[in-house]
Design a protein around this motif. Structure first.
Motif, mmCIF file in Angstrom:
data_model
loop_
_atom_site.group_PDB
_atom_site.id
_atom_site.type_symbol
_atom_site.label_atom_id
_atom_site.label_comp_id
_atom_site.label_asym_id
_atom_site.label_seq_id
_atom_site.Cartn_x
_atom_site.Cartn_y
_atom_site.Cartn_z
ATOM 1 N N GLN A 430 0.823 -1.210 0.000
ATOM 2 C CA GLN A 430 0.000 0.000 0.000
ATOM 3 C C GLN A 430 0.862 1.266 0.000
ATOM 4 O O GLN A 430 0.574 2.254 0.672
ATOM 5 C CB GLN A 430 -0.956 0.000 1.201
ATOM 6 N N GLN A 431 1.926 1.229 -0.796
ATOM 7 C CA GLN A 431 2.874 2.338 -0.852
ATOM 8 C C GLN A 431 2.702 3.203 -2.099
ATOM 9 O O GLN A 431 3.364 4.231 -2.222
ATOM 10 C CB GLN A 431 4.312 1.798 -0.790
ATOM 11 N N GLN A 432 1.861 2.771 -3.031
ATOM 12 C CA GLN A 432 1.656 3.555 -4.248
ATOM 13 C C GLN A 432 0.276 3.256 -4.814
ATOM 14 O O GLN A 432 -0.254 2.149 -4.639
ATOM 15 C CB GLN A 432 2.738 3.231 -5.297
ATOM 16 N N ASP A 433 -0.295 4.244 -5.468
ATOM 17 C CA ASP A 433 -1.556 4.029 -6.159
ATOM 18 C C ASP A 433 -1.396 2.850 -7.108
ATOM 19 O O ASP A 433 -0.399 2.766 -7.848
ATOM 20 C CB ASP A 433 -1.926 5.285 -6.951
ATOM 21 N N PRO A 434 -2.324 1.870 -7.122
ATOM 22 C CA PRO A 434 -2.129 0.654 -7.920
ATOM 23 C C PRO A 434 -1.963 0.914 -9.415
ATOM 24 O O PRO A 434 -1.099 0.295 -10.056
ATOM 25 C CB PRO A 434 -3.388 -0.162 -7.626
ATOM 26 N N GLU A 435 -2.760 1.810 -9.973
ATOM 27 C CA GLU A 435 -2.636 2.078 -11.402
ATOM 28 C C GLU A 435 -1.291 2.719 -11.722
ATOM 29 O O GLU A 435 -0.654 2.377 -12.728
ATOM 30 C CB GLU A 435 -3.778 2.968 -11.879
ATOM 31 N N GLN A 436 -0.843 3.637 -10.861
ATOM 32 C CA GLN A 436 0.433 4.293 -11.116
ATOM 33 C C GLN A 436 1.585 3.308 -10.994
ATOM 34 O O GLN A 436 2.564 3.370 -11.753
ATOM 35 C CB GLN A 436 0.642 5.462 -10.145
ATOM 36 N N ALA A 437 1.486 2.370 -10.044
ATOM 37 C CA ALA A 437 2.537 1.358 -9.877
ATOM 38 C C ALA A 437 2.686 0.521 -11.148
ATOM 39 O O ALA A 437 3.810 0.253 -11.604
ATOM 40 C CB ALA A 437 2.219 0.467 -8.681
ATOM 41 N N ILE A 438 1.560 0.131 -11.728
ATOM 42 C CA ILE A 438 1.599 -0.680 -12.943
ATOM 43 C C ILE A 438 2.080 0.150 -14.138
ATOM 44 O O ILE A 438 2.858 -0.330 -14.982
ATOM 45 C CB ILE A 438 0.220 -1.294 -13.219
ATOM 46 N N LYS A 439 1.652 1.397 -14.220
ATOM 47 C CA LYS A 439 2.107 2.264 -15.316
ATOM 48 C C LYS A 439 3.612 2.492 -15.234
ATOM 49 O O LYS A 439 4.307 2.479 -16.261
ATOM 50 C CB LYS A 439 1.373 3.601 -15.270
ATOM 51 N N ASP A 440 4.122 2.695 -14.034
ATOM 52 C CA ASP A 440 5.568 2.876 -13.864
ATOM 53 C C ASP A 440 6.326 1.612 -14.263
ATOM 54 O O ASP A 440 7.393 1.682 -14.893
ATOM 55 C CB ASP A 440 5.892 3.239 -12.413
#
Length: 451
Positions: A430-440
């Motif tokens: 729970q350290q990053q927004d899930p969509e942003q984590a996948i986009k990164d």
């Protein structure tokens, strides 16, 4: 076609070092036994054909490691004209030796079988093949193809009518850039393990699985109703595909296309949101590794988890009243990664015709496939045998594999694992927004493969 008079009888024993596999990683390699070379001999002639091998390339390849590697303590046996040389891993040596004797009886050609550690087979072929010191045939995993074919180490196969007896997913796995490079004999994929005392009937849908898991937790009957290890792309791939995502798309010929990365597609983003929701709703929890996942199930503290047939031994030994089922239906059919083992022909072997004949006439048969299954039980790729296999667990794993995608064998797959795993961990933690984590993660992968 050349004819040679051959008379040879050699039996030698060699000790090689082999590495073990860790519990957390799927493996297509069985345990190995004491290595050996056995050679059959015959007094009369048979056809042989020397190969003209393509030159190896210097293009770097970095296919993902399916198994740990070991360094052999001896020089592997080399192909020589008129003697069929086969490199095999542990459990199948005796069975291949027996096939070799039958081949010798029919074609009067000696067959030399050498045992090597599973990873050693690939590593030694890369060195010995171009030097003219490799085998004629190897046993190995389909996800070696990206490295071996790119470097000119394998020759295509023509199975003719025998191909119709093989699982189409397995054929697809051993097909690289439109050409078949292996005779598959078993498949491996993950499926759902469930505790029948806690879950009498396996869930048919993903929503049903979540509801069962939540209810068991709320009733304090388990610590976790469903368990998934953190940061593990391999085990989350069915979730990715079940929500409409993918890793690599395919071109018009059906080959994986590294220019079409689907991790951050709409389905991939939906997968990220689903993982995040599972954490937020308490169904999944952070900091769970493979060992903890297994221990929770074996101790009756969890009800369901997803992994492959390599866990059967531990689960059976635990005496848990377990069952195996297909992965529950999601927004679309979840597709696990499929690993396939098979026989491949070295492009540098001196007996190309003999190698092809051995595989099509002696290995691609009901009798030989039955013997391979008995030597190392696994879900068979040979369809006539699959219909006869009585082990319900292996049957279910085979059904799961039939829905799956072959593990991509293209070299670009090696760029995927680290970034993808990091994104999953960030979501679990729970350290990053899930969509942003996948986009990164997708951006990092594209950069690494040069898109």
């Amino acid at each position: 076609m050349k004819k040679m008079l051959l008379s040879l009888s050699i039996v030698a024993t060699i000790v090689t070092a082999c590495g073990g596999t860790g519990g957390a990683a799927p493996t297509t390699a069985p345990p190995t036994q004491a290595p050996a070379i056995a050679t059959t001999a015959a007094p009369t002639a048979a056809p042989t054909q020397a190969a003209t091998a393509p030159a190896p390339t210097t293009e770097p390849t970095s296919a993902p490691e399916a198994t740990p590697q070991a360094t052999p303590t001896v020089k592997p046996l080399a192909s020589k004209e008129g003697t069929l040389t086969i490199w095999v891993d542990g459990g199948r040596v005796k069975m291949i030796e027996n096939l070799g004797k039958k081949f010798t009886e029919k074609y009067n050609v000696p067959v030399a079988v050498q045992e090597l550690g599973f990873g050693d087979i690939r590593d030694q072929l890369k060195i010995a093949g171009p030097a003219g010191e490799g085998p004629d045939i190897i046993i190995g995993a389909h996800d070696w193809l990206g490295e071996l074919v790119t470097n000119g180490l394998l020759t295509p196969l023509d199975l003719g009518d025998k191909a119709k007896n093989i699982d189409p997913v397995a054929i697809k796995a051993f097909t690289y850039e439109g050409k078949l490079y292996g005779l598959p004999y078993n498949t491996e994929a993950i499926a759902l393990y469930y505790n029948k005392d806690l879950v009498p009937e396996p869930p048919k849908t993903w929503d049903e699985l979540k509801a069962i898991a939540k209810k068991l937790q709320d009733e304090k009957r388990v610590e976790q109703g469903y368990v998934m290890q953190q940061g593990d792309p391999y085990h989350t791939y069915p979730l990715l595909t079940g929500f409409g995502g993918y890793i690599f798309g395919r071109d018009a010929q059906g080959n994986y296309n590294p220019k079409d990365l689907g991790l951050d597609s709409p389905g991939g983003l939906a997968y990220a949101r689903e993982l995040d929701s599972l954490i937020k709703n308490g169904i999944l929890r952070k900091d769970v590794n493979y060992e903890l996942m297994m221990n929770l199930f074996k101790q009756g503290k969890s009800a369901m988890f997803i992994t492959g047939p390599w866990a059967l031994g531990d689960v059976r030994a635990s005496k848990v009243n377990y069952g195996i089922a297909k992965i529950p239906m999601m927004k679309q059919t979840p597709r696990p990664f499929v690993g396939v083992q098979g026989f491949m022909v070295s492009a540098f072997g001196k007996n190309q015709l003999l190698a092809q004949t051995f595989l099509t006439e002696f290995v691609a048969t009901d009798e030989a496939m039955q013997a391979l299954y008995e030597a190392v039980p696994a879900a068979p790729a040979w369809l006539p045998l699959r219909e006869k296999v009585m082990d319900p667990d292996l049957t279910m794993f085979a059904q799961s594999a039939a829905d799956g995608d072959p593990m991509p064998a293209i070299p670009q797959m090696s760029a995927v694992w680290e970034a993808w795993g990091k994104a999953i961990t960030l979501i679990f933690q729970q350290q990053q927004d899930p969509e942003q984590a996948i986009k990164d993660a997708a951006a990092a992968i594209r950069q690494k493969i040069g898109q």
